[in-house]
Write an enzyme that holds these catalytic residues in place. Structure first.
Site, PDB file in Angstrom:
ATOM      1  N   GLY A   1       0.833  -1.202   0.000  1.00  0.00           N
ATOM      2  CA  GLY A   1       0.000   0.000   0.000  1.00  0.00           C
ATOM      3  C   GLY A   1       0.862   1.245   0.000  1.00  0.00           C
ATOM      4  O   GLY A   1       2.090   1.160  -0.105  1.00  0.00           O
TER       5      GLY A   1
ATOM      6  N   LYS B   1       2.335  -4.948   8.889  1.00  0.00           N
ATOM      7  CA  LYS B   1       2.534  -3.849   7.942  1.00  0.00           C
ATOM      8  C   LYS B   1       3.847  -3.136   8.251  1.00  0.00           C
ATOM      9  O   LYS B   1       4.001  -2.509   9.309  1.00  0.00           O
ATOM     10  CB  LYS B   1       1.358  -2.880   8.063  1.00  0.00           C
ATOM     11  CG  LYS B   1       1.366  -1.771   7.052  1.00  0.00           C
ATOM     12  CD  LYS B   1       0.097  -0.936   7.099  1.00  0.00           C
ATOM     13  CE  LYS B   1      -1.075  -1.614   6.454  1.00  0.00           C
ATOM     14  NZ  LYS B   1      -2.210  -0.706   6.209  1.00  0.00           N
TER      15      LYS B   1
ATOM     16  N   ASP C   1      -9.444   8.212   4.480  1.00  0.00           N
ATOM     17  CA  ASP C   1      -9.147   7.391   3.308  1.00  0.00           C
ATOM     18  C   ASP C   1     -10.108   6.205   3.214  1.00  0.00           C
ATOM     19  O   ASP C   1      -9.692   5.066   2.983  1.00  0.00           O
ATOM     20  CB  ASP C   1      -7.693   6.915   3.381  1.00  0.00           C
ATOM     21  CG  ASP C   1      -7.117   6.631   2.001  1.00  0.00           C
ATOM     22  OD1 ASP C   1      -7.780   6.959   0.989  1.00  0.00           O
ATOM     23  OD2 ASP C   1      -6.013   6.063   1.926  1.00  0.00           O
TER      24      ASP C   1
HETATM   25  N1  LIG Z   1      -5.513  -6.977   8.398  1.00  0.00           N
HETATM   26  C1  LIG Z   1      -5.359  -7.500   7.170  1.00  0.00           C
HETATM   27  N2  LIG Z   1      -5.739  -8.754   6.903  1.00  0.00           N
HETATM   28  C2  LIG Z   1      -5.596  -9.292   5.652  1.00  0.00           C
HETATM   29  N3  LIG Z   1      -5.067  -8.629   4.608  1.00  0.00           N
HETATM   30  C3  LIG Z   1      -4.666  -7.363   4.808  1.00  0.00           C
HETATM   31  C4  LIG Z   1      -4.776  -6.729   6.086  1.00  0.00           C
HETATM   32  N4  LIG Z   1      -4.296  -5.458   5.981  1.00  0.00           N
HETATM   33  C5  LIG Z   1      -3.910  -5.322   4.696  1.00  0.00           C
HETATM   34  N5  LIG Z   1      -4.118  -6.456   3.990  1.00  0.00           N
HETATM   35  C6  LIG Z   1      -3.822  -6.699   2.560  1.00  0.00           C
HETATM   36  O1  LIG Z   1      -2.739  -5.878   2.174  1.00  0.00           O
HETATM   37  C7  LIG Z   1      -3.134  -5.011   1.117  1.00  0.00           C
HETATM   38  C8  LIG Z   1      -2.422  -3.674   1.264  1.00  0.00           C
HETATM   39  O2  LIG Z   1      -2.951  -2.998   2.381  1.00  0.00           O
HETATM   40  P1  LIG Z   1      -2.674  -1.480   2.678  1.00  0.00           P
HETATM   41  O3  LIG Z   1      -3.695  -1.047   3.687  1.00  0.00           O
HETATM   42  O4  LIG Z   1      -1.251  -1.295   3.060  1.00  0.00           O
HETATM   43  O5  LIG Z   1      -2.846  -0.774   1.299  1.00  0.00           O
HETATM   44  P2  LIG Z   1      -4.118  -0.404   0.439  1.00  0.00           P
HETATM   45  O6  LIG Z   1      -5.267  -0.108   1.350  1.00  0.00           O
HETATM   46  O7  LIG Z   1      -4.315  -1.469  -0.601  1.00  0.00           O
HETATM   47  O8  LIG Z   1      -3.621   0.904  -0.271  1.00  0.00           O
HETATM   48  P3  LIG Z   1      -3.368   2.322   0.374  1.00  0.00           P
HETATM   49  O9  LIG Z   1      -2.128   2.290   1.181  1.00  0.00           O
HETATM   50  O10 LIG Z   1      -3.260   3.149  -0.824  1.00  0.00           O
HETATM   51  O11 LIG Z   1      -4.558   2.625   1.249  1.00  0.00           O
HETATM   52  C9  LIG Z   1      -4.658  -4.912   1.244  1.00  0.00           C
HETATM   53  O12 LIG Z   1      -5.266  -4.610   0.017  1.00  0.00           O
HETATM   54  C10 LIG Z   1      -5.021  -6.325   1.705  1.00  0.00           C
HETATM   55  O13 LIG Z   1      -5.072  -7.197   0.582  1.00  0.00           O
END
Ligand SMILES: Nc1ncnc2c1ncn2[C@@H]1O[C@H](COP(=O)(O)OP(=O)(O)OP(=O)(O)O)[C@@H](O)[C@H]1O
Length: 346
Positions: free
Chosen positions: A53, A72, A170
Site C-alpha cells: 500500500g 505492515k 481514506d
Molecule cells: N488486516 C489485514 N488482513 C488481511 N489482509 C490485509 C490486512 N491489511 C492489509 N491487507 C492486505 O494488504 C493489502 C495492502 O494494504 P494497505 O492497507 O497497506 O494498502 P491499500 O489499502 O491497498 O492501499 P493504500 O495504502 O493506498 O490505502 C490490502 O489490500 C489487503 O489485501
C-alpha cells in the site's frame, strides 16, 4: 441496532510488554521484537507478502501465540519519530469495535516501524466484490446490505463515540477488509496521524483514490468528518452497483459512477444501477434507498451531508431518507483539477 457495542475496553489480562526506556503513558500497546516478526513472516518472505500500500508492504505472519496477523512494515518515508509514533499507537490500540480492524501491537526497534493487525481471511472489497478476477457469488444482496451497514457503524463509532473523534481520511474499497463471515472491518484508521505532517500522503496516491475525495478536502484541504461521509457515499454506490467509482474504459458520459447515479435518480430509474450480477434477486426498495443515501452523502455542500449515525438509521430503515436537493460534487471537473495538482508537486 446499536453501533456502539463496546467503548474503549482496556484489555485486561492480555499479555503486554512495556518498553521501559520509551517514556511514560504508553500502557496500551503490545510490543513485538523485530526477531519475533521475522520468524512470524519467515524473514518477510515474498511468499508471505499479501499486499503493498501507500505506507509500505503487508505480510501474513503466524505469531507464536498461534494467531495469524497482517504485519505492515512502514516504508522509510512514512516513518516518524518514536515518541509521536507511540503516542498515536497508544490511542489506536485502545479502540475496539466489531467493524474496525484490530491493532494487536507494533515493533519500534531501531529504524523499524511495524504495525501488527488481526489477519482478515477474505481480503478487501476492492479485490473481491469489485475486483475483476473474483467471482461475486458470495455477495448476494443480504451480504451487501450487511457490509454497508457494518461499515457505516464502524465509521459512526470513529466519528461519534471515540474521543477525540477520528476522521479516517481514506475510506475506500481497498480499506474495507472482510473476515471469514464477510463481516466488514475498516482498516487503516488513525494511520493518517502516524504519518509525518509534511508527507502529503493523499497526493502521492494513484488516481483511483481520487474519486473518493470530498471536493472541499481535495481542492481546499478542508478536513471534517463530512469528508469521510462523502467517501462513504461513494463506497455505498460501489457496493450496490458492483462497480468502481471510476472506469476510464467506459465512454465519457459513463465513466463516473456518481454522475451516472445522479442521472438515473433524476429519471427515477435508480434501480437500473443495481449490480446485474445479482440477477434481479434483491430487495429493490432497499437497494434504491441505499443508492439515494449514497447521493445524500456525496452532496457538494458538506453541511447537507448526514452524520454517520443518521446514515446508519437511514440504512436500517429507522429513519426516512430525505430527497437529494443538489447534485453530488462535480466529479469529472474536480478530477481534472486534482490531476493538474498532482502534476505540480504540492
Ligand atoms: N488486516 C489485514 N488482513 C488481511 N489482509 C490485509 C490486512 N491489511 C492489509 N491487507 C492486505 O494488504 C493489502 C495492502 O494494504 P494497505 O492497507 O497497506 O494498502 P491499500 O489499502 O491497498 O492501499 P493504500 O495504502 O493506498 O490505502 C490490502 O489490500 C489487503 O489485501
Amino acid at each position: 441496532m446499536t453501533c456502539f457495542p463496546f467503548l474503549f475496553s482496556k484489555k485486561a489480562g492480555s499479555p503486554k510488554r512495556r518498553v521501559t526506556d520509551i517514556g511514560e503513558g504508553i500502557q496500551n500497546v503490545r510490543f513485538y521484537t523485530y526477531k519475533e516478526l521475522r520468524i512470524a513472516t519467515e524473514d518477510f518472505s515474498d511468499s508471505n507478502k499479501i499486499g503493498e500500500g501507500g505506507f509500505g508492504s503487508v505480510y501474513k505472519g503466524h505469531l507464536k501465540d498461534g494467531k495469524f496477523a497482517a504485519i505492515k512494515v512502514l516504508s522509510v518515508e512514512s516513518r516518524q519519530g518514536m515518541r509521536e509514533f507511540l503516542t498515536e499507537i497508544n490511542v489506536i490500540s485502545e479502540i475496539e469495535h466489531e467493524n474496525l480492524v484490530k491493532l494487536y501491537g507494533c515493533c519500534v526497534e531501531e529504524n523499524h516501524r511495524i504495525l501488527v493487525y488481526n489477519y482478515l481471511e477474505n481480503n478487501s472489497l476492492a479485490k473481491t466484490l469489485l475486483g475483476r478476477r473474483h467471482s461475486k457469488s458470495h455477495f448476494d444482496w443480504r451480504a451487501r446490505s450487511r457490509i454497508c451497514i457494518g461499515v457505516a457503524c464502524g465509521l459512526a463509532f470513529l466519528h461519534e463515540a471515540v474521543r477525540p473523534h477520528i476522521i479516517h481520511r481514506d475510506i475506500k474499497a481497498s480499506n474495507i477488509l472482510l473476515d471469514k463471515d464477510l463481516t466488514p472491518k475498516i482498516s487503516d484508521f488513525g494511520l493518517a496521524k502516524l504519518i509525518p505532517a509534511n508527507m502529503t500522503h493523499v497526493s502521492t496516491r494513484v488516481a483511483g483514490t481520487i474519486g473518493y475525495l470530498a471536493p472541499e478536502y481535495a481542492v481546499g484541504g478542508q478536513l471534517t468528518r463530512k469528508a469521510d461521509v462523502y467517501s462513504f457515499g461513494v463506497l455505498l454506490v460501489e457496493i450496490v452497483s458492483g462497480m468502481f467509482n471510476t472506469n476510464t474504459r467506459l465512454s465519457i458520459g459513463e465513466q463516473y459512477l456518481l454522475e451516472r447515479a445522479w442521472e438515473l435518480y433524476e429519471q427515477k430509474e435508480l434501480v437500473g444501477l443495481v449490480d446485474e450480477s445479482l440477477n434481479e434477486e434483491f430487495d429493490a426498495d432497499e437497494a434504491c434507498r441505499f443508492l439515494k443515501i449514497g447521493l445524500l452523502c456525496t452532496q457538494d455542500y458538506p453541511k447537507l451531508r448526514p452524520s454517520m449515525s443518521t446514515v446508519v438509521k437511514m440504512l436500517t430503515g429507522q429513519m426516512d431518507v430525505d430527497d437529494c436537493k443538489v447534485k453530488p460534487g462535480v466529479i469529472s471537473d474536480f478530477m481534472d483539477l486534482k490531476l493538474l495538482r498532482k502534476a505540480r508537486p504540492i
